[in-house]
Scaffold this active site. Sequence first.
Site, mmCIF file in Angstrom:
data_model
loop_
_atom_site.group_PDB
_atom_site.id
_atom_site.type_symbol
_atom_site.label_atom_id
_atom_site.label_comp_id
_atom_site.label_asym_id
_atom_site.label_seq_id
_atom_site.Cartn_x
_atom_site.Cartn_y
_atom_site.Cartn_z
ATOM 1 N N TYR A 121 22.162 54.911 35.477
ATOM 2 C CA TYR A 121 23.004 56.719 35.711
ATOM 3 C C TYR A 121 21.858 57.474 36.024
ATOM 4 O O TYR A 121 22.629 58.931 36.118
ATOM 5 C CB TYR A 121 22.471 56.432 33.606
ATOM 6 C CG TYR A 121 23.101 57.634 32.580
ATOM 7 C CD1 TYR A 121 24.128 58.336 32.543
ATOM 8 C CD2 TYR A 121 22.246 58.390 32.891
ATOM 9 C CE1 TYR A 121 24.597 59.199 31.885
ATOM 10 C CE2 TYR A 121 22.285 59.667 31.837
ATOM 11 C CZ TYR A 121 23.549 60.017 31.640
ATOM 12 O OH TYR A 121 23.550 61.269 30.858
ATOM 13 N N SER A 134 22.062 66.478 33.921
ATOM 14 C CA SER A 134 20.300 65.557 32.646
ATOM 15 C C SER A 134 18.692 65.891 32.824
ATOM 16 O O SER A 134 19.019 65.471 33.799
ATOM 17 C CB SER A 134 21.686 64.453 32.146
ATOM 18 O OG SER A 134 20.273 63.758 31.600
HETATM 19 P P1 NDP Z 1 30.485 61.963 24.795
HETATM 20 O O1 NDP Z 1 31.007 61.285 24.961
HETATM 21 O O2 NDP Z 1 30.987 62.454 23.468
HETATM 22 O O3 NDP Z 1 31.677 62.790 25.704
HETATM 23 C C1 NDP Z 1 31.876 62.269 26.892
HETATM 24 C C2 NDP Z 1 33.219 62.476 27.932
HETATM 25 O O4 NDP Z 1 33.557 62.252 29.082
HETATM 26 C C3 NDP Z 1 34.377 62.667 27.087
HETATM 27 O O5 NDP Z 1 35.447 63.721 26.120
HETATM 28 C C4 NDP Z 1 35.105 61.384 27.530
HETATM 29 O O6 NDP Z 1 36.660 61.698 27.150
HETATM 30 C C5 NDP Z 1 34.830 61.587 28.473
HETATM 31 N N1 NDP Z 1 35.249 60.647 30.158
HETATM 32 C C6 NDP Z 1 34.355 59.829 30.443
HETATM 33 N N2 NDP Z 1 35.256 59.041 31.146
HETATM 34 C C7 NDP Z 1 35.462 60.068 32.199
HETATM 35 C C8 NDP Z 1 36.789 59.452 32.706
HETATM 36 N N3 NDP Z 1 36.682 58.985 33.698
HETATM 37 N N4 NDP Z 1 37.396 61.166 32.863
HETATM 38 C C9 NDP Z 1 37.859 61.661 31.952
HETATM 39 N N5 NDP Z 1 37.200 61.570 31.443
HETATM 40 C C10 NDP Z 1 36.291 60.432 31.159
HETATM 41 O O7 NDP Z 1 28.873 62.565 25.019
HETATM 42 P P2 NDP Z 1 28.537 63.923 25.671
HETATM 43 O O8 NDP Z 1 29.378 64.643 25.277
HETATM 44 O O9 NDP Z 1 27.171 63.476 25.054
HETATM 45 O O10 NDP Z 1 28.585 63.835 27.322
HETATM 46 C C11 NDP Z 1 29.293 65.264 28.144
HETATM 47 C C12 NDP Z 1 28.279 64.935 29.029
HETATM 48 O O11 NDP Z 1 27.234 64.967 29.071
HETATM 49 C C13 NDP Z 1 28.043 63.850 30.184
HETATM 50 O O12 NDP Z 1 28.324 63.362 32.419
HETATM 51 C C14 NDP Z 1 26.494 63.054 29.898
HETATM 52 O O13 NDP Z 1 25.848 62.540 31.068
HETATM 53 C C15 NDP Z 1 25.999 64.794 29.562
HETATM 54 N N6 NDP Z 1 24.492 64.537 28.732
HETATM 55 C C16 NDP Z 1 24.897 63.986 28.087
HETATM 56 C C17 NDP Z 1 23.570 64.062 26.867
HETATM 57 C C18 NDP Z 1 23.624 63.244 25.268
HETATM 58 O O14 NDP Z 1 22.205 63.678 24.810
HETATM 59 N N7 NDP Z 1 24.229 63.223 24.646
HETATM 60 C C19 NDP Z 1 21.999 64.461 27.215
HETATM 61 C C20 NDP Z 1 22.271 64.585 28.281
HETATM 62 C C21 NDP Z 1 23.935 64.505 29.734
HETATM 63 P P3 NDP Z 1 37.990 60.621 27.194
HETATM 64 O O15 NDP Z 1 37.386 59.221 26.790
HETATM 65 O O16 NDP Z 1 38.620 61.093 25.849
HETATM 66 O O17 NDP Z 1 38.674 59.995 28.472
#
Ligand code: NDP
Length: 244
Positions: free
Chosen positions: A153, A140
Amino acid sequence: MAEKQSTSRVAVITGASSGIGAATARALAAQGYRIALLARRLDRIEALAAELDNGSIAVQADVTDRDALVAAAARVQEELGGADVLMNNAGTMLLGPFSSERREDYRAMIEANLLGAITATEVFLEQLRDGGGDLVNISSVAGRTARATNGVYAATKWGINGWSESLRQELLPDVRVTLIEPGVVDTDLASHITDDATREAVQKGYDAATVTPAEVAEIIAFVLARPRHLVINEVLLRPADQLG
Ligand code: NDP
């Protein structure tokens, strides 16, 4: 052990049930990849596997559960012939003022964002090494900056950055390592914040987000499509009007 199909690379994506992970699954499938879609919400990844309709599989796995990741790796080996790409994307962003009240949030973020990525990598590493693989770690902007209320975070993402650079040196040339560092992207990420005031404030920024998960996915697909002698190690991207 199933033979790897040379015509179709295999990508394992953690957190494939929504946002950047789901969008990257679609982008890589369009390039001919079969995807192992990992997440906790099985209904979502099953629906996505059906949508892709190309031999991709849904594998319910919590990245904080090593046994689930080991079982996932066995399925990927057996059903898809092994992983060529691991995208460590699963994560949560539980922002809020630093306080004992949020100690569970801190543990959850470290266990999923940082330890989950490390565990998935050690579990899938031999598959990645077998024939030349790619490791894509989703960090990020918060892996290069820090501000009030995002300390833990940011710590997970700074941790991902340092660990990725170490792995880059250790795994070359067998496994290419790429760090993706997005700014605000239009996903559900902010909706899970437990501190009400922080969630409402951060959600406003996400409601106005201009960068889509598909745009991030397109960049990841481009990175992975480079010839094996070249690697894009780091991509920092922001909405054009994001200051920090
Ligand atoms: P979402 O909330 O849409 O996606 C997060 C994903 O992580 C979901 O598919 C969720 O699936 C999964 N997840 C969370 N915890 C677990 C776990 N313990 N085990 C398995 N899967 C898990 O958000 P984003 O797409 O934005 O996030 C994806 C990545 O991008 C993250 O690492 C985030 O930090 C990073 N990011 C996002 C930014 C943004 O602005 N959106 C900016 C910078 C980085 P489920 O709940 O079904 O398990």
